[in-house]
Design an enzyme around this catalytic site. Sequence first.
Site, mmCIF file in Angstrom:
data_model
loop_
_atom_site.group_PDB
_atom_site.id
_atom_site.type_symbol
_atom_site.label_atom_id
_atom_site.label_comp_id
_atom_site.label_asym_id
_atom_site.label_seq_id
_atom_site.Cartn_x
_atom_site.Cartn_y
_atom_site.Cartn_z
ATOM 1 N N GLY A 75 15.374 -8.338 2.543
ATOM 2 C CA GLY A 75 14.465 -7.768 1.399
ATOM 3 C C GLY A 75 14.790 -6.045 1.591
ATOM 4 O O GLY A 75 15.297 -5.512 2.362
ATOM 5 N N ALA A 99 7.906 -12.440 2.265
ATOM 6 C CA ALA A 99 6.703 -12.668 1.208
ATOM 7 C C ALA A 99 7.379 -13.202 0.090
ATOM 8 O O ALA A 99 8.565 -12.951 -0.361
ATOM 9 C CB ALA A 99 6.020 -11.523 1.151
ATOM 10 N N THR A 138 6.885 -12.686 -3.572
ATOM 11 C CA THR A 138 6.621 -11.491 -4.403
ATOM 12 C C THR A 138 6.949 -11.444 -5.911
ATOM 13 O O THR A 138 6.763 -10.546 -6.349
ATOM 14 C CB THR A 138 7.508 -10.267 -3.696
ATOM 15 O OG1 THR A 138 8.810 -10.439 -3.729
ATOM 16 C CG2 THR A 138 7.260 -9.756 -2.289
ATOM 17 N N ASP A 188 -1.571 -3.392 -2.432
ATOM 18 C CA ASP A 188 -2.483 -2.922 -2.956
ATOM 19 C C ASP A 188 -3.444 -4.110 -4.053
ATOM 20 O O ASP A 188 -4.585 -4.073 -4.293
ATOM 21 C CB ASP A 188 -2.489 -1.599 -3.995
ATOM 22 C CG ASP A 188 -1.671 -2.003 -5.209
ATOM 23 O OD1 ASP A 188 -2.236 -2.077 -6.224
ATOM 24 O OD2 ASP A 188 -0.304 -2.325 -4.953
ATOM 25 N N TYR A 190 -0.507 -13.841 -6.629
ATOM 26 C CA TYR A 190 0.191 -13.145 -5.451
ATOM 27 C C TYR A 190 -0.960 -12.243 -4.735
ATOM 28 O O TYR A 190 -0.998 -12.487 -3.311
ATOM 29 C CB TYR A 190 1.089 -12.250 -6.072
ATOM 30 C CG TYR A 190 1.453 -11.220 -5.166
ATOM 31 C CD1 TYR A 190 2.344 -11.495 -4.362
ATOM 32 C CD2 TYR A 190 1.135 -9.818 -5.357
ATOM 33 C CE1 TYR A 190 2.863 -10.762 -3.380
ATOM 34 C CE2 TYR A 190 1.847 -8.838 -4.471
ATOM 35 C CZ TYR A 190 2.692 -9.344 -3.402
ATOM 36 O OH TYR A 190 3.095 -8.202 -2.794
ATOM 37 N N TRP A 244 4.381 -0.180 -5.311
ATOM 38 C CA TRP A 244 5.567 0.636 -5.981
ATOM 39 C C TRP A 244 6.732 0.835 -5.318
ATOM 40 O O TRP A 244 7.367 1.910 -5.083
ATOM 41 C CB TRP A 244 4.991 1.710 -6.510
ATOM 42 C CG TRP A 244 3.935 1.661 -7.774
ATOM 43 C CD1 TRP A 244 3.051 0.468 -7.794
ATOM 44 C CD2 TRP A 244 3.575 2.325 -8.837
ATOM 45 N NE1 TRP A 244 2.430 0.710 -8.972
ATOM 46 C CE2 TRP A 244 2.670 1.723 -9.569
ATOM 47 C CE3 TRP A 244 4.405 3.684 -9.440
ATOM 48 C CZ2 TRP A 244 2.105 2.535 -10.551
ATOM 49 C CZ3 TRP A 244 3.794 4.171 -10.478
ATOM 50 C CH2 TRP A 244 2.813 3.567 -11.021
#
Length: 283
Positions: free
Chosen positions: A10, A60, A62, A102, A125, A149
């Site tokens: 990733g 993860a 995502t 977040d 998620y 982000w």
Amino acid sequence: MKVLVTGVKGQLGHDVIKELEKRGHTAVGVDIDNMDITDQEAVRRVVTQAAPEAVVHCAAYTAVDAAEDHEELCRLVNAKGTEHIVSVCRDLDCKLMYISTDYVFNGQGERPWEPDDEREPLNVYGQTKYEGELAVETLEKYFIVRIAWVFGVNGKNFIKTMLNLGKTRDSLTVVDDQIGSPTYTYDLARLLVDMVETEKYGRYHATNEGLCSWYEFACEIFKEAGIQVKVSPVSSDMYPARAKRPMNSRMDKSKLRDMGFEPMPSWQDALRRYLEVIGERRG
């Protein structure tokens, strides 16, 4: 220090490995092909054999929209997979750094989220990442680092999407009512290694400095890349998604300074450096 990093294919895991090696640490990188985190026995075998002093857990599920239709799989990776890593870290008495998001908050309001704010996930998620956080918090030596982000050289991201669209279209519409801080994995990796070298455990928020909307981010991307394209702001209602998105991704990072860590540069500075690295800066 010997550090095992999950999810090295990733964007973030790739840069964490490079930063560790740059500083002379022994870095062991794993991904699904050599350690499927949903396989408890594989996790125990690989991590025990590596015998790290710290684990940086970047792996993860995502795919935020797909998670709404594949909740079981998302939970298996983000919650159960994290529990498997927590179990081995406890037995080996090693540090664990868990990369979170977040999305564990409800995404409302305008106040920046603080590390100890109440968690109230707004989609599958976010819920599964929250469950991962709860597992990690059963340890003594843990860092929970929430990010947002993110963009990096290795993998897909908003910048690459905008650059591709900008080369084929004269005009675009981008949402302007979601606010956050674009975050360069190169800068983030430096900070994460700074942190894992210490024993200043706890929950943290980590993004580049400054705020913008996705619309403002897109405008800056095109300006720095020297691409002429008309960008128009629209509300999120124009782009209904399977999963609900946070309108407020502002993150309070004062704890980093309080604990003696150097903040990351502004997102504009990060964007310029990133575009230079991928050979797209013309502005």
